[in-house]
Design a protein around this motif. Structure first.
Motif, PDB file in Angstrom:
ATOM      1  N   LEU A  46      13.840 109.683  64.876  1.00 61.26           N
ATOM      2  CA  LEU A  46      14.186 110.807  64.000  1.00 61.26           C
ATOM      3  C   LEU A  46      14.793 111.929  64.830  1.00 61.26           C
ATOM      4  CD1 LEU A  46      10.918 110.874  61.879  1.00 61.26           C
ATOM      5  CD2 LEU A  46      13.160 110.032  61.164  1.00 61.26           C
ATOM      6  N   PRO A  47      15.993 112.366  64.517  1.00 59.33           N
ATOM      7  CA  PRO A  47      16.640 113.411  65.307  1.00 59.33           C
ATOM      8  C   PRO A  47      15.779 114.682  65.408  1.00 59.33           C
ATOM      9  CG  PRO A  47      18.182 112.471  63.723  1.00 59.33           C
ATOM     10  CD  PRO A  47      16.816 111.915  63.397  1.00 59.33           C
ATOM     11  N   GLY A  48      15.537 115.120  66.645  1.00 60.22           N
ATOM     12  CA  GLY A  48      14.780 116.339  66.876  1.00 60.22           C
ATOM     13  C   GLY A  48      13.270 116.168  66.864  1.00 60.22           C
ATOM     14  N   TRP A  49      12.788 114.962  66.653  1.00 61.90           N
ATOM     15  CA  TRP A  49      11.347 114.687  66.586  1.00 61.90           C
ATOM     16  C   TRP A  49      10.939 113.845  67.783  1.00 61.90           C
ATOM     17  CZ3 TRP A  49       8.095 114.137  61.737  1.00 61.90           C
ATOM     18  CH2 TRP A  49       8.529 115.010  60.743  1.00 61.90           C
ATOM     19  N   THR A  50       9.831 114.233  68.402  1.00 64.36           N
ATOM     20  CA  THR A  50       9.222 113.394  69.424  1.00 64.36           C
ATOM     21  C   THR A  50       8.258 112.437  68.739  1.00 64.36           C
ATOM     22  OG1 THR A  50       7.361 114.888  69.744  1.00 64.36           O
ATOM     23  CG2 THR A  50       9.336 115.279  71.113  1.00 64.36           C
ATOM     24  N   LEU A  51       7.711 111.513  69.514  1.00 64.16           N
ATOM     25  CA  LEU A  51       6.688 110.635  68.946  1.00 64.16           C
ATOM     26  C   LEU A  51       5.459 111.441  68.537  1.00 64.16           C
ATOM     27  CD1 LEU A  51       6.925 107.513  71.282  1.00 64.16           C
ATOM     28  CD2 LEU A  51       7.809 107.785  68.953  1.00 64.16           C
ATOM     29  N   LYS A  52       5.187 112.522  69.270  1.00 60.11           N
ATOM     30  CA  LYS A  52       4.053 113.384  68.920  1.00 60.11           C
ATOM     31  C   LYS A  52       4.264 114.033  67.551  1.00 60.11           C
ATOM     32  CE  LYS A  52       2.025 115.677  72.206  1.00 60.11           C
ATOM     33  NZ  LYS A  52       1.640 116.662  73.229  1.00 60.11           N
ATOM     34  N   HIS A  53       5.494 114.487  67.277  1.00 57.52           N
ATOM     35  CA  HIS A  53       5.804 115.036  65.956  1.00 57.52           C
ATOM     36  C   HIS A  53       5.551 113.988  64.876  1.00 57.52           C
ATOM     37  CE1 HIS A  53       8.623 117.886  68.172  1.00 57.52           C
ATOM     38  NE2 HIS A  53       7.854 118.699  67.470  1.00 57.52           N
ATOM     39  N   LEU A  54       6.008 112.777  65.157  1.00 60.71           N
ATOM     40  CA  LEU A  54       5.876 111.704  64.177  1.00 60.71           C
ATOM     41  C   LEU A  54       4.409 111.379  63.898  1.00 60.71           C
ATOM     42  CD1 LEU A  54       7.391 109.661  62.436  1.00 60.71           C
ATOM     43  CD2 LEU A  54       7.403 108.124  64.395  1.00 60.71           C
TER      44      LEU A  54
END
Length: 104
Positions: A46-54
């Motif tokens: 996802l553009p602008g998202w890290t795995l942590k965001h996800l």
């Protein structure tokens, strides 16, 4: 055929849903638990998202769905999400999760 005969088997549907939810949760955790803090800082698809965001997003949605289930079960209003948090705030909150909190 009377209307009552066409009703779904709610007991079976509930047990199937719970089993499906457990399988999905276990599969998700199997892949998430081995991730290190370094892994979680990596970009996701996802553009602008890290795995942590996800992971934070998935956890937030799980909490929100739990609120809806509790509301349906008890009749006591529980909002889907914490309304005082904007989507941007929830997204940013994912940035502060560590591997010790991301998997709870």
């Amino acid at each position: 055929m009377c209307q009552q005969d066409r009703r779904p088997d709610v007991t079976r549907a509930r047990s199937q849903t719970l089993a499906w939810t457990e399988v999905g949760t276990n599969l998700f955790l199997k892949h998430a638990e081995p991730l290190s803090d370094e892994d979680l800082r990596a970009p996701s698809a996802l553009p602008g998202w890290t795995l942590k965001h996800l992971l934070a997003h998935v956890a937030s949605n799980a909490d929100a769905l739990s609120n809806l289930v509790e509301w349906a079960r008890t009749g006591v209003y529980r909002p889907y999400v914490c309304l005082r948090w904007s989507a941007r705030s929830r997204h940013r909150a994912g940035c502060v999760l560590s591997t010790s909190t991301a998997h709870r």
